[in-house]
Motif scaffolding. Structure first.
Motif, mmCIF file in Angstrom:
data_model
loop_
_atom_site.group_PDB
_atom_site.id
_atom_site.type_symbol
_atom_site.label_atom_id
_atom_site.label_comp_id
_atom_site.label_asym_id
_atom_site.label_seq_id
_atom_site.Cartn_x
_atom_site.Cartn_y
_atom_site.Cartn_z
ATOM 1 N N LEU A 21 -3.731 1.666 -46.048
ATOM 2 C CA LEU A 21 -2.809 2.362 -45.140
ATOM 3 C C LEU A 21 -1.360 2.209 -45.611
ATOM 4 O O LEU A 21 -0.591 3.169 -45.649
ATOM 5 C CB LEU A 21 -2.955 1.812 -43.716
ATOM 6 N N LEU A 22 -0.991 0.990 -45.974
ATOM 7 C CA LEU A 22 0.382 0.717 -46.424
ATOM 8 C C LEU A 22 0.670 1.362 -47.776
ATOM 9 O O LEU A 22 1.777 1.841 -48.026
ATOM 10 C CB LEU A 22 0.616 -0.799 -46.484
ATOM 11 N N LYS A 23 -0.327 1.369 -48.644
ATOM 12 C CA LYS A 23 -0.181 1.989 -49.974
ATOM 13 C C LYS A 23 0.180 3.473 -49.816
ATOM 14 O O LYS A 23 1.091 3.994 -50.482
ATOM 15 C CB LYS A 23 -1.487 1.834 -50.755
ATOM 16 N N GLU A 24 -0.537 4.136 -48.913
ATOM 17 C CA GLU A 24 -0.333 5.564 -48.676
ATOM 18 C C GLU A 24 1.045 5.827 -48.062
ATOM 19 O O GLU A 24 1.795 6.675 -48.524
ATOM 20 C CB GLU A 24 -1.440 6.071 -47.728
ATOM 21 N N GLU A 25 1.371 5.037 -47.045
ATOM 22 C CA GLU A 25 2.610 5.277 -46.292
ATOM 23 C C GLU A 25 3.865 4.897 -47.074
ATOM 24 O O GLU A 25 4.868 5.597 -47.048
ATOM 25 C CB GLU A 25 2.561 4.491 -44.967
ATOM 26 N N LEU A 26 3.786 3.758 -47.783
ATOM 27 C CA LEU A 26 4.985 3.256 -48.492
ATOM 28 C C LEU A 26 5.078 3.767 -49.931
ATOM 29 O O LEU A 26 6.074 3.529 -50.610
ATOM 30 C CB LEU A 26 4.993 1.720 -48.496
ATOM 31 N N ASP A 27 4.001 4.424 -50.412
ATOM 32 C CA ASP A 27 3.937 4.936 -51.784
ATOM 33 C C ASP A 27 4.168 3.810 -52.800
ATOM 34 O O ASP A 27 5.067 3.846 -53.637
ATOM 35 C CB ASP A 27 4.963 6.062 -51.992
ATOM 36 N N VAL A 28 3.345 2.767 -52.664
ATOM 37 C CA VAL A 28 3.412 1.611 -53.580
ATOM 38 C C VAL A 28 2.017 1.369 -54.162
ATOM 39 O O VAL A 28 1.051 2.031 -53.766
ATOM 40 C CB VAL A 28 3.908 0.332 -52.842
ATOM 41 N N THR A 29 1.907 0.419 -55.100
ATOM 42 C CA THR A 29 0.591 0.086 -55.666
ATOM 43 C C THR A 29 -0.234 -0.659 -54.620
ATOM 44 O O THR A 29 0.302 -1.191 -53.639
ATOM 45 C CB THR A 29 0.719 -0.810 -56.906
ATOM 46 N N TYR A 30 -1.530 -0.743 -54.872
ATOM 47 C CA TYR A 30 -2.426 -1.461 -53.954
ATOM 48 C C TYR A 30 -2.010 -2.928 -53.849
ATOM 49 O O TYR A 30 -2.016 -3.502 -52.756
ATOM 50 C CB TYR A 30 -3.875 -1.335 -54.441
ATOM 51 N N LEU A 31 -1.667 -3.564 -54.988
ATOM 52 C CA LEU A 31 -1.298 -4.988 -54.957
ATOM 53 C C LEU A 31 -0.025 -5.224 -54.142
ATOM 54 O O LEU A 31 0.071 -6.195 -53.390
ATOM 55 C CB LEU A 31 -1.124 -5.533 -56.381
#
Length: 331
Positions: A21-31
């Motif tokens: 969810l955070l990866k999608e919303e913040l546009d960051v890597t999974y880690l």
């Protein structure tokens, strides 16, 4: 949502879903997203500035697991599973996790060498996500304090979150451990040594193990730095590549180790753990020289059986136990 049966599985599922969810919303890597998710579980609330729908979904997941009620090892292993997922999408070669069986085995060795110590200080000059360091600390029955150094900001953030969620006291430094630093020496230094060349020749020039020509090996410099940061009579346990003593710079490393330390043992890990012979690893056990350091009559040299062969492994552990007792008077 998956039907999660154990506490470990439940925590992995909510961490993984939160990270996605955070990866999608913040546009960051999974880690990076996983570190943010871990932060939320530690704080007990969603700390990021998000849309109301994502925030609500994350809050639902926070309510599904009480992390404080879980065993430290359940937390470590759940995080490890999520980190492994993230490593598959990461491209950096140094983004690799110490295999769990190896981390637990190194924890057993640390228990052996510290059996007569009242409390223990531990260092890791390449702490990564903190998986090896927290595995070792979780396996110690006595009070321990530790520190770790890591140049990669994402890995360090994961180590910070991991230590907090496991309620372990670890000082973490965002620093390349080859650069000058002043830290109190520790009883035990451990590391899954990063392999490769060190890019800064000016800093490498201050080391005895610098290359005579060209770039210096970062793993050689890290061994030298680790010995410097270990107390007299203290121990060092490293995960090393099997080719460590075969390079053109190996004679200098050998001479340096004999001058500064006692080589207690070299345990070759089973080849089945690695993709090919070139990526095989061993565990190197050293004691820094000092007035109470013990020179064993013979070093502990062995090829470890597969960790899945329970009988063979139990037999090997009996032999290792006997060696520690007879050669170093450690139970």
């Amino acid at each position: 949502m998956l039907e999660a049966k154990t506490n470990l599985e439940k925590l992995f599922v909510v961490l993984d879903e939160s990270a996605e969810l955070l990866k999608e919303e913040l546009d960051v890597t999974y880690l990076e997203a996983l570190a943010e998710a871990g932060e939320n579980f530690f704080q007990g609330e969603v700390v990021q500035d998000l849309t109301s729908s994502t925030k609500k979904q994350l809050e639902q997941r926070l309510q599904q697991v009480d992390v404080e009620s879980l065993h430290k090892e359940e937390v470590r292993k759940a995080l490890q599973l999520a980190v492994l997922k993230g490593m598959k999408e990461a491209t950096q070669p140094n983004h690799a996790l110490t295999p769990d069986t190896v981390a637990v085995f190194i924890s057993y060795l640390v228990n052996k060498v510290t059996s007569k110590m009242k409390d223990v200080t531990i260092g890791d000059p390449a702490v990564g996500t903190g998986n090896l360091l927290t595995a070792v600390m979780n396996g110690l029955p006595k009070k321990s304090k530790s520190y770790g150094l890591e140049a990669d900001e994402t890995l360090l953030h994961l180590a910070f979150v991991s230590a907090n969620l496991q309620q372990q006291e670890i000082e973490l430094y965002h620093q390349d451990s080859i650069r000058p630093l002043s830290l109190a020496p520790v009883d035990v230094m451990i590391s899954d040594l990063p392999i490769g060349y060190y890019p800064n020749d000016d800093i490498a020039a201050n080391y005895e193990l610098k290359a005579k020509e060209g770039r210096s090996f970062v793993h050689h410099l890290m061994i030298e730095k680790s010995l410097e940061l270990t107390k007299e009579n203290g121990y060092l346990i490293f995960l090393i590549p099997n080719f460590l003593f075969e390079s053109d710079q190996a004679p200098a490393l050998n001479a340096y180790l004999k001058e500064k330390s006692i080589i207690l043992g070299l345990l070759q890990l089973p080849q089945t753990m690695f993709k090919n012979a070139q990526s095989g690893k061993s565990i190197l056990i050293l004691q820094k020289k000092g007035p109470d350091a013990i020179q064993p009559r013979q070093a502990l040299l062995a090829e470890m059986p597969s960790f899945s062969r329970q009988d063979a492994l139990a037999d090997m552990l009996k032999q290792i136990d006997r060696w520690f007792k007879e050669e170093l008077n450690l139970s």
